[in-house]
Design a protein around this motif. Structure first.
Motif, PDB file in Angstrom:
ATOM      1  N   ALA A 303       0.838  -1.207   0.000  1.00 21.62           N
ATOM      2  CA  ALA A 303       0.000   0.000   0.000  1.00 21.62           C
ATOM      3  C   ALA A 303       0.871   1.255   0.000  1.00 21.62           C
ATOM      4  O   ALA A 303       0.614   2.205  -0.742  1.00 21.62           O
ATOM      5  CB  ALA A 303      -0.929  -0.007   1.211  1.00 21.62           C
ATOM      6  N   ALA A 304       1.918   1.247   0.819  1.00 20.38           N
ATOM      7  CA  ALA A 304       2.796   2.427   0.903  1.00 20.38           C
ATOM      8  C   ALA A 304       3.510   2.657  -0.429  1.00 20.38           C
ATOM      9  O   ALA A 304       3.628   3.799  -0.893  1.00 20.38           O
ATOM     10  CB  ALA A 304       3.803   2.250   2.034  1.00 20.38           C
ATOM     11  N   ALA A 305       3.960   1.588  -1.070  1.00 16.69           N
ATOM     12  CA  ALA A 305       4.660   1.730  -2.354  1.00 16.69           C
ATOM     13  C   ALA A 305       3.710   2.292  -3.417  1.00 16.69           C
ATOM     14  O   ALA A 305       4.077   3.176  -4.202  1.00 16.69           O
ATOM     15  CB  ALA A 305       5.220   0.374  -2.787  1.00 16.69           C
ATOM     16  N   THR A 306       2.471   1.806  -3.435  1.00 20.75           N
ATOM     17  CA  THR A 306       1.482   2.278  -4.415  1.00 20.75           C
ATOM     18  C   THR A 306       1.167   3.754  -4.185  1.00 20.75           C
ATOM     19  O   THR A 306       1.053   4.541  -5.121  1.00 20.75           O
ATOM     20  CB  THR A 306       0.190   1.434  -4.287  1.00 20.75           C
ATOM     21  N   TYR A 307       1.032   4.120  -2.929  1.00 20.89           N
ATOM     22  CA  TYR A 307       0.724   5.516  -2.587  1.00 20.89           C
ATOM     23  C   TYR A 307       1.867   6.443  -3.014  1.00 20.89           C
ATOM     24  O   TYR A 307       1.649   7.498  -3.596  1.00 20.89           O
ATOM     25  CB  TYR A 307       0.502   5.610  -1.073  1.00 20.89           C
ATOM     26  N   ARG A 308       3.104   5.984  -2.758  1.00 22.70           N
ATOM     27  CA  ARG A 308       4.261   6.813  -3.135  1.00 22.70           C
ATOM     28  C   ARG A 308       4.303   7.052  -4.633  1.00 22.70           C
ATOM     29  O   ARG A 308       4.608   8.135  -5.101  1.00 22.70           O
ATOM     30  CB  ARG A 308       5.566   6.142  -2.703  1.00 22.70           C
ATOM     31  N   ARG A 309       3.972   6.019  -5.399  1.00 26.76           N
ATOM     32  CA  ARG A 309       3.964   6.159  -6.862  1.00 26.76           C
ATOM     33  C   ARG A 309       2.997   7.266  -7.292  1.00 26.76           C
ATOM     34  O   ARG A 309       3.297   8.080  -8.154  1.00 26.76           O
ATOM     35  CB  ARG A 309       3.506   4.834  -7.512  1.00 26.76           C
ATOM     36  N   ALA A 310       1.832   7.287  -6.653  1.00 30.66           N
ATOM     37  CA  ALA A 310       0.848   8.319  -7.001  1.00 30.66           C
ATOM     38  C   ALA A 310       1.364   9.704  -6.640  1.00 30.66           C
ATOM     39  O   ALA A 310       1.193  10.665  -7.379  1.00 30.66           O
ATOM     40  CB  ALA A 310      -0.483   8.038  -6.305  1.00 30.66           C
ATOM     41  N   MET A 311       2.023   9.797  -5.485  1.00 33.98           N
ATOM     42  CA  MET A 311       2.552  11.102  -5.058  1.00 33.98           C
ATOM     43  C   MET A 311       3.681  11.573  -5.977  1.00 33.98           C
ATOM     44  O   MET A 311       3.945  12.757  -6.111  1.00 33.98           O
ATOM     45  CB  MET A 311       3.063  11.028  -3.603  1.00 33.98           C
ATOM     46  N   GLU A 312       4.363  10.614  -6.613  1.00 33.21           N
ATOM     47  CA  GLU A 312       5.438  10.981  -7.559  1.00 33.21           C
ATOM     48  C   GLU A 312       4.867  11.271  -8.956  1.00 33.21           C
ATOM     49  O   GLU A 312       5.617  11.423  -9.918  1.00 33.21           O
ATOM     50  CB  GLU A 312       6.466   9.841  -7.640  1.00 33.21           C
ATOM     51  N   GLY A 313       3.555  11.262  -9.067  1.00 33.64           N
ATOM     52  CA  GLY A 313       2.919  11.596 -10.351  1.00 33.64           C
ATOM     53  C   GLY A 313       2.860  10.434 -11.322  1.00 33.64           C
ATOM     54  O   GLY A 313       2.655  10.641 -12.522  1.00 33.64           O
TER      55      GLY A 313
END
Ligand code: SF4
Ligand code: SF4
Length: 379
Positions: A303-313
């Motif tokens: 979940a954290a990895a997926t969220y980070r990807r979204a925050m990186e655009g």
């Protein structure tokens, strides 16, 4: 005891009643990365539902600082200690749920808090996981030194322990939306529900001598409007809607998308076995993975990895759904991302909101010739 299927623990489990899912299940996703503990949600609920006599100590919505905060005192530590070993094999929980660990003669494992456990509603506020030392002084990601905010309401569980425990059948789950309500006419104040709700989200009113709980602002929900705590959220952390079971997940439903498609939102303490319907996006800055897994189950790292990807655009759809949170008072049933915008639709398919994926930024020249003046703020 009948067997029911709990998808959050990946297996069948014992529950005192036959499993009967509502036609649709009201649910919410809270993004812990954005909560600022302003307590606006807490006060919105308090001033709407619990400002009467005997309700002084009641917080149907509260926001606690993890790891040390809790309301009532140590509710999570106490139930987890009683539950014993909580092991997972992949997505399957191998330990006992509160129903499977129930002592003889009880419906679920639990304990009754004492009055003093409610004395400090915001105990542990902003306390970090450990003292600040020289090694912990540096800013690294994820952090050594951390805390985060956990907003909590009743989870309107699929398998509610409060409902199972009530000898008066005063607690019921609405078939039309899965909201769990307590009939105060039937209640005799035995407090079995307080004892057996592991989240401690039923409260006893010492004046009226009956119990009370969150009603999820059902009069608003019936009109397509979000509950008060959701639509007043300052941090825009709350997505409200309806969640499906994994086999029926709809990728254009915001809650299903977050829970089942991107799997970025996880249930609170799934090992308890209630199939709780408030989901959390875990905090990405927290270094203690084991603590997060204890709280949200085995999906935390992904979940954290997926969220980070979204925050990186790198994930426009996920970013879009997160931007829809608290952008309208209406309940958003369907969303679509197109041409730099995210659109939200109600249950009749009518557009109720559109939000840009990127806020336009205007840079003004520092010198304003009309006023022959320099501006300090140029953005
Ligand atoms: S969180 Fe507690 S009060 Fe709410 S439905 Fe679940 S068991 Fe009942
Ligand atoms: S209103 Fe929103 S941001 Fe403020 S404490 Fe509540 S959940 Fe957190």
């Amino acid at each position: 005891m009948p067997k029911v299927y709990n998808w959050q623990i990946g297996r069948e489990m014992d529950y005192p009643f036959e499993g009967q899912r509502p036609r649709r299940q009201a649910a919410a996703v809270f993004d812990t990365n954005k909560c600022i503990a302003c307590q606006t949600c807490t006060m919105a609920c308090k001033t709407t539902w619990t400002s009467g006599k005997g309700q002084e100590y009641m917080f149907w919505n509260n926001v606690e600082t993890k790891p040390w905060g809790s309301y009532p005192l140590a509710w999570d530590v106490r139930i987890l200690e009683r539950l014993g070993p909580q092991t997972w094999e992949g997505g399957v929980y191998r330990g006992k749920t509160v129903f499977e660990a129930a002592p003889a003669g009880e419906r679920a494992l639990g304990y009754l808090p004492e009055d003093l456990d409610y004395a400090y509603p915001n105990r542990g506020e902003d306390e970090t996981n450990a003292p600040l030392t020289e090694e912990r002084f540096y800013l690294r990601l994820p952090h050594d030194l951390w805390f985060f905010y956990l907003p909590r309401i009743c989870n309107h569980c699929t398998y509610p322990a409060c409902l199972a425990s009530c000898p008066r059948t005063a607690i019921y789950k609405r078939p039309e939306d899965g909201i769990v309500l307590l009939d105060q006419q039937r209640c005799r104040g035995y407090r079995e529900c307080l004892k057996e709700c592991p989240f401690k989200k039923v409260f006893y009113n010492h004046t009226t001598r009956v119990s009370e709980k969150c009603v999820l602002c059902f009069p608003a929900v019936e009109r397509g409007i979000q509950p008060r705590c959701m639509r007043t959220c300052i941090g825009k952390i709350r997505t409200f809607g309806f969640v499906s079971t994994p086999d029926r997940a709809r990728p254009d439903n915001p809650v299903d998308f977050l829970v089942h498609v991107r799997k970025v939102a996880l249930p609170l303490l799934p090992q308890l076995g209630l199939e709780a319907n408030v989901y959390y996006i875990p905090p990405v800055h927290v270094g203690n993975l084991r603590f997060l897994q204890m709280l949200f189950g085995p999906g935390v790292e992904q979940a954290a990895a997926t969220y980070r990807r979204a925050m990186e655009g790198k994930d426009e759809e996920l970013r879009g759904v997160l931007l829809l949170a608290v952008s309208t008072d209406r309940i958003v049933h369907r969303f679509r991302v197109a041409r730099g915008l995210v659109y939200g639709y109600d249950d009749r398919g009518e557009e109720v909101v559109r939000v840009p994926l990127k806020e336009p930024t205007m840079v003004r020249p520092a010198y304003d010739p009309d006023h022959r003046a320099y501006r300090y703020n140029v953005t």
